[in-house]
Design a protein around this motif. Sequence first.
Motif, short mmCIF file in Angstrom:
data_model
loop_
_atom_site.label_atom_id
_atom_site.label_comp_id
_atom_site.label_asym_id
_atom_site.label_seq_id
_atom_site.Cartn_x
_atom_site.Cartn_y
_atom_site.Cartn_z
N LEU A 212 12.04 -0.58 -3.59
CA LEU A 212 10.51 -1.29 -3.37
C LEU A 212 9.69 -0.38 -2.76
O LEU A 212 8.42 -0.50 -2.58
CB LEU A 212 10.61 -2.67 -2.92
CG LEU A 212 11.51 -3.65 -3.76
CD1 LEU A 212 11.43 -4.98 -3.02
CD2 LEU A 212 10.96 -3.57 -5.04
N GLY A 213 10.28 0.75 -2.13
CA GLY A 213 9.11 1.62 -1.35
C GLY A 213 8.66 1.34 -0.31
O GLY A 213 7.45 1.57 0.04
N ILE A 214 9.36 0.52 0.73
CA ILE A 214 8.62 0.01 2.05
C ILE A 214 9.76 0.62 3.13
O ILE A 214 10.69 0.53 3.14
CB ILE A 214 8.70 -1.38 2.10
CG1 ILE A 214 8.00 -1.99 3.36
CG2 ILE A 214 9.87 -1.99 1.77
CD1 ILE A 214 7.57 -3.15 3.34
N HIS A 215 9.04 1.27 4.15
CA HIS A 215 10.05 1.90 5.29
C HIS A 215 10.47 0.55 5.88
O HIS A 215 9.82 -0.45 5.84
CB HIS A 215 9.09 2.43 6.48
CG HIS A 215 8.45 3.69 5.76
ND1 HIS A 215 9.16 4.79 5.28
CD2 HIS A 215 7.00 4.19 5.70
CE1 HIS A 215 8.24 5.59 4.76
NE2 HIS A 215 7.01 5.38 5.37
N PHE A 216 11.68 0.77 6.55
CA PHE A 216 12.14 -0.55 7.20
C PHE A 216 12.70 0.00 8.64
O PHE A 216 13.22 0.95 8.57
CB PHE A 216 13.45 -1.03 6.25
CG PHE A 216 14.31 -2.19 6.96
CD1 PHE A 216 13.76 -3.40 6.89
CD2 PHE A 216 15.60 -1.82 7.59
CE1 PHE A 216 14.42 -4.44 7.58
CE2 PHE A 216 16.39 -2.93 8.15
CZ PHE A 216 15.67 -4.11 8.26
N VAL A 217 12.56 -1.19 9.56
CA VAL A 217 13.09 -0.95 10.79
C VAL A 217 14.04 -2.09 11.32
O VAL A 217 13.27 -3.10 11.11
CB VAL A 217 11.68 -0.82 11.90
CG1 VAL A 217 12.37 -0.62 13.33
CG2 VAL A 217 11.15 0.60 11.46
N ALA A 218 15.08 -1.83 11.79
CA ALA A 218 16.00 -3.00 12.53
C ALA A 218 15.75 -2.61 13.85
O ALA A 218 16.77 -1.60 14.28
CB ALA A 218 17.27 -2.95 12.06
N ALA A 219 15.25 -3.38 14.54
CA ALA A 219 14.94 -3.02 16.21
C ALA A 219 15.94 -3.69 17.02
O ALA A 219 15.55 -3.65 18.42
CB ALA A 219 13.46 -3.04 16.50
N GLY A 220 16.70 -4.58 16.64
CA GLY A 220 17.51 -5.32 17.41
C GLY A 220 17.15 -6.84 17.53
O GLY A 220 16.00 -7.03 17.79
N HIS A 221 18.24 -7.64 17.44
CA HIS A 221 17.79 -9.01 17.24
C HIS A 221 17.52 -9.50 18.74
O HIS A 221 16.30 -10.26 19.16
CB HIS A 221 18.89 -9.94 16.97
CG HIS A 221 18.73 -11.37 16.65
ND1 HIS A 221 19.17 -12.02 15.22
CD2 HIS A 221 17.85 -12.22 17.19
CE1 HIS A 221 18.80 -13.27 15.51
NE2 HIS A 221 17.91 -13.40 16.42
N HIS A 222 18.18 -9.22 19.71
CA HIS A 222 17.88 -9.39 21.14
C HIS A 222 16.53 -8.85 21.77
O HIS A 222 15.90 -9.51 22.13
CB HIS A 222 19.11 -9.11 22.00
CG HIS A 222 18.82 -9.43 23.37
ND1 HIS A 222 19.07 -10.54 23.92
CD2 HIS A 222 18.23 -8.43 24.31
CE1 HIS A 222 18.86 -10.41 25.41
NE2 HIS A 222 18.21 -9.18 25.40
N ALA A 223 16.48 -7.58 21.14
CA ALA A 223 15.32 -6.69 21.80
C ALA A 223 13.93 -7.29 21.13
O ALA A 223 12.97 -7.22 22.19
CB ALA A 223 15.50 -5.00 21.33
N THR A 224 14.13 -7.65 20.03
CA THR A 224 12.69 -8.20 19.56
C THR A 224 12.15 -9.67 19.90
O THR A 224 11.12 -10.07 19.36
CB THR A 224 12.78 -7.88 17.82
OG1 THR A 224 13.74 -8.79 17.28
CG2 THR A 224 12.90 -6.71 17.30
N GLU A 225 13.29 -10.32 20.29
CA GLU A 225 13.10 -11.62 20.80
C GLU A 225 13.09 -11.86 22.53
O GLU A 225 13.13 -13.10 22.74
CB GLU A 225 14.22 -12.55 20.10
CG GLU A 225 13.99 -12.54 18.66
CD GLU A 225 14.61 -13.75 17.68
OE1 GLU A 225 14.17 -14.07 16.78
OE2 GLU A 225 15.71 -14.14 18.20
N ARG A 226 13.05 -10.76 22.94
CA ARG A 226 12.62 -10.97 24.44
C ARG A 226 11.22 -11.14 24.78
O ARG A 226 11.06 -12.03 25.94
CB ARG A 226 12.96 -9.47 25.19
CG ARG A 226 14.26 -9.26 25.20
CD ARG A 226 14.48 -8.04 25.85
NE ARG A 226 14.16 -6.75 25.12
CZ ARG A 226 14.44 -5.70 25.33
NH1 ARG A 226 15.65 -5.41 26.21
NH2 ARG A 226 13.96 -4.78 24.74
N PHE A 227 10.40 -11.10 23.88
CA PHE A 227 8.81 -11.07 23.99
C PHE A 227 8.42 -12.59 24.47
O PHE A 227 7.82 -12.63 25.26
CB PHE A 227 8.10 -10.62 22.77
CG PHE A 227 8.11 -9.25 22.58
CD1 PHE A 227 7.30 -8.13 23.34
CD2 PHE A 227 9.12 -8.55 21.62
CE1 PHE A 227 7.59 -6.97 23.09
CE2 PHE A 227 9.23 -7.26 21.63
CZ PHE A 227 8.26 -6.50 22.42
#
Length: 253
Positions: A212-227
């Motif tokens: 589909l031509g979209i860049h993708f980032v997996a940044a970590g479940h825990h890391a993205t939900e510390r905020f």
Amino acid sequence: MLRSEFELLLDKTLSPNRFKDYAPNGLQVEGKKDINRVVTGVTACQALIDAAIEYRADAIVVHHGYFWKNEDPRVVGMKYRRLAALIKNDINLYGYHLPLDAHPTLGNNAGLGDALGLVDREALQTGVPIEEGIGIVGSLLAPIAKADFYRLVTAAVNREVLFECVNEADIQRVALCTGGAQGYIEQAVSAGADVFITGEVSEQTIHIARELGIHFVAAGHHATERFGVKSIAKFLSEQHGLDAVFIDVDNPA
């Protein structure tokens, strides 16, 4: 602050009744009546409970609490040990899942959006108010190269990330949904995003991104939900005078 007042404050702030969730939001384990010292964390694991006991906390507020749909209801083994520690030490446990993802200023998505500098934000789901949306889409102030975007994301989450680049175009429009939300990638495409950021990746996600031509980032479940839980600790401390701290129990997932 009384336990009942504390729960009312969190419920008024996070509006859990707006969401059909996978676990109960609000007070999950009752503890002492008066609350002054609060620990926040991503998941109510044993290590966080032990840290809260050492801190002499009256309450713990987490994103991932207990009593998920379809889990084994028996209080045995690990579940028993966690609950026993909370009850023995008279600690209240509060869990807020989707409400803590979606809050437009205190939520996980908002926090990651702030760290990336996103402007002109809206809900990822078409026609949904941003405060009820699971995921957001917004823009960087100017397009940036892929290498610069990678550095921006790694700085935001303080860890190396999986970055699947699918073309040579610069990046400006960003869709994101923290945690295990890789299934929203096609909604990110529909929203016109150049890149989709979430916490986890599945095998099929990479194929979808490429096709589909979209860049993708997996940044970590825990890391993205510390905020969200970090923001809640700051909110309780600075605006309501409680002794509230965020404790990070590291998790590479």
